[in-house]
Design an enzyme around this catalytic site. Structure first.
Site, short mmCIF file in Angstrom:
data_model
loop_
_atom_site.label_atom_id
_atom_site.label_comp_id
_atom_site.label_asym_id
_atom_site.label_seq_id
_atom_site.Cartn_x
_atom_site.Cartn_y
_atom_site.Cartn_z
N SER A 103 -7.51 1.67 -2.49
CA SER A 103 -6.26 0.93 -2.73
C SER A 103 -6.60 -0.44 -3.31
CB SER A 103 -5.51 0.76 -1.40
OG SER A 103 -4.56 -0.27 -1.53
N CYS B 29 -8.60 -2.13 3.96
CA CYS B 29 -8.48 -3.27 4.88
C CYS B 29 -9.80 -3.67 5.51
CB CYS B 29 -7.50 -2.95 6.01
SG CYS B 29 -5.86 -2.61 5.42
N LYS C 72 -15.59 -10.13 7.91
CA LYS C 72 -14.48 -10.87 7.31
C LYS C 72 -14.95 -12.20 6.71
CE LYS C 72 -10.92 -8.19 7.79
NZ LYS C 72 -10.10 -7.83 6.61
N CYS D 1 -10.92 -2.19 14.74
CA CYS D 1 -11.21 -3.62 14.89
C CYS D 1 -11.35 -4.07 16.35
CB CYS D 1 -10.12 -4.44 14.23
SG CYS D 1 -9.81 -3.94 12.53
N GLU E 251 -16.01 -11.15 3.34
CA GLU E 251 -14.85 -10.84 2.50
C GLU E 251 -14.20 -12.11 1.96
OE1 GLU E 251 -11.20 -9.49 4.46
OE2 GLU E 251 -11.03 -7.93 2.97
N GLU F 237 -13.57 -12.73 -5.87
CA GLU F 237 -12.25 -12.19 -6.23
C GLU F 237 -11.15 -12.73 -5.33
OE1 GLU F 237 -14.69 -10.28 -5.04
OE2 GLU F 237 -15.53 -9.25 -6.78
N GLU G 23 2.11 1.70 -3.40
CA GLU G 23 0.99 2.13 -4.27
C GLU G 23 0.73 3.62 -4.09
OE1 GLU G 23 -2.75 0.13 -3.49
OE2 GLU G 23 -3.79 1.28 -5.05
N GLU H 201 0.83 -1.21 0.00
CA GLU H 201 0.00 0.00 0.00
C GLU H 201 0.86 1.26 0.00
OE1 GLU H 201 -4.16 0.01 2.02
OE2 GLU H 201 -2.77 0.96 3.40
#
Ligand code: SF4
Ligand code: SF4
Length: 459
Positions: free
Chosen positions: A202, A182, A241, A386, A244, A249, A165, A162
């Site tokens: 990102s 994230c 999560k 979190c 996710e 993907e 990037e 990141e």
């Protein structure tokens, strides 16, 4: 695998219609009249689990609900032996699936998110914020995992990808501001409500998914295993999560990065079911190389942590000088939005940290209007990051919530402070992973394994 569309549910038999869940839902996904059973509209829900954390309607082990308790436990993916109260709002769990998989001949690899280690002790009667990485590693080994790794390793890796990037975007005048990616609830919100701004996210996968991708490639090679032999599990503070990991993907060559996600609370169920006395466990280390981490990886668990870790590394990559103070206090804080300026060599960058999804819309509207004067933004859905995730041990009294989150936050920062290495780019096993396997940040292998794409989603 939990069905994505039904991840967060409300049990109409247990719901009192008190509406506390509606107050914390950042996307108005809960419907129902006061005093009557409520329901979650899954297409709107971002699966943050804040309603699960706050729900007060419950059935104790002594009650006799209309539907037998054993049926409710099965529906929730909980062990029959569970004696805790069952709350109306809940997240469908995967602990039974993981327990069954651990009895097969799969080679199991597990990762633990940074904020699990400052909260799981609470489920075993330890004081709020107890820091227990060593006991957690020991418990996971006794449960039967073949390799006990750490999401923090991939948090350090995320900073490498990141950070590069961001620097690449700045030097090529590409899309800015860049937003961190994230938090999957935040990503889902962007895909649902601001799909025109997706190029601002990102392209880095989250640490959970980076870890999983490495388990089935680099990690499998180290252990001399074939991809299909690896069963990849993540222990997370976050209900989203699970969603996710199920995104199409998040796989490569037909292998899912992460096969199953369990929350902190579900790990506690597994530990109890295995008859392990958590508080008496000795401290053990995580396995290397995918369990080696720095203080920077650890602070991903709190709001501002990704930003702080990124700035520590970006400063040193750009200037070639040590960051003047490793503790970047100006990005730390609680719920809401805060901005700061950081000067590296002769350039000043403006950064923003947003904690709580409900605060992000004004900034996104500015970006849409081309009026946002900011370069890099961290967004986390949950109020304190979190540590306050929907899968963490439940804080039963709302009046105690701030105090508990403060204790967890203090532990995260003390774990960072006590770490020998506190900057992601100095993680020796991350450096070795690049030298032996990944090549360079943003390179071909990194791009294939560690980056992703986003999609417009209808509500
Ligand atoms: S999980 Fe989050 S987004 Fe979904 S209904 Fe609950 S509070 Fe709302
Ligand atoms: S907080 Fe729980 S009991 Fe209250 S309305 Fe929401 S789901 Fe029902």
């Amino acid at each position: 695998m939990t069905k994505v569309r039904e991840l967060i549910k409300i049990d109409p038999e247990l719901c009192t219609g008190c509406e506390r869940c509606k107050d914390v839902c950042p996307v108005n996904a809960i419907f129902g009249k006061k005093g009557e059973p409520h329901r979650v509209e899954s297409s709107r829900c971002v699966f943050c689990g804040q309603c699960v954390q706050t729900c007060s309607g419950y059935s104790s082990v002594l009650d006799e609900p209309e539907t037998p308790r054993a049926d409710k436990l099965r529906e929730r993916g909980m062990f029959e032996s569970t004696t805790e109260p069952l709350f109306a709002a809940y997240c469908a769990g995967d602990a039974l699936e993981v327990a069954a998989a651990l009895k097969t001949d799969k080679f199991s690899m597990v990762q633990c998110a940074p904020s699990v280690r400052v909260a799981i002790g609470e489920d075993f009667g330890m004081p709020a914020g107890s820091l227990t990485p060593g006991k957690m590693a020991a418990a996971l080994r006794r449960i039967g995992f073949s390799r006990v790794y750490d999401t923090n390793f991939a948090a350090d890796l995320t900073i490498m990808e990141e950070g590069h990037e961001l620097l690449a975007r700045i030097s090529t005048d590409a899309t800015l501001p860049m937003f961190t990616s994230c938090c999957p609830a935040w990503v889902r919100f962007m895909e649902q409500h601001y799909s025109d701004l997706l190029p601002h996210l990102s392209s880095c996968k989250s640490p959970q998914q980076m870890s999983g991708a490495l388990f089935k490639t680099y990690g499998a090679d180290i252990d001399g295993k074939a991809r299909e032999e690896i069963y990849s599990v993540a222990v997370m503070p976050c209900t989203c999560k699970k969603y996710e990991s199920a995104r199409p993907e998040m796989s490569m060559d037909g292998y899912r990065d992460v096969d199953a996600v369990i929350t902190t609370r579900e790990l506690a169920y597994l530990i109890r079911e295995a008859g392990i006395d958590f508080t008496s466990l000795p401290d053990e280390d995580f396995d290397r190389p995918l369990g080696t981490y720095t203080g920077a990886g650890n602070i991903f668990g709190v709001t501002g942590g990704v930003m702080e870790a990124a700035l520590r590394t970006a400063y040193e990559l750009v200037s070639g000088e040590p960051v003047p103070d490793t503790d970047l206090l100006f990005v730390r804080g609680g719920e809401g939005t805060r901005t700061a300026f950081i000067t590296i060599e002769d350039k000043t960058f403006k950064v923003a940290v947003v904690a709580g999804l409900k605060y992000v819309a004004p900034l996104l509207e500015k970006v849409r209007a081309g009026e946002a004067d900011v370069d890099f933004v961290e967004v986390m859905c949950c109020p304190s990051g979190c540590i306050s995730g929907g899968g963490q041990p439940k804080v039963l009294l709302p009046t105690e919530r701030d105090e508990v989150y403060m204790c967890r936050r203090k532990s995260i920062y003390s774990h960072d402070k006590d770490s020998k290495i506190r900057k992601s780019h100095e993680n020796p096993d991350v450096q070795k992973a690049y030298a032996d396997f990944l090549g360079e940040p943003l390179g071909h292998t990194s791009h294939k394994l560690l980056h992703t794409t986003y999609t417009k989603r209808d509500i």
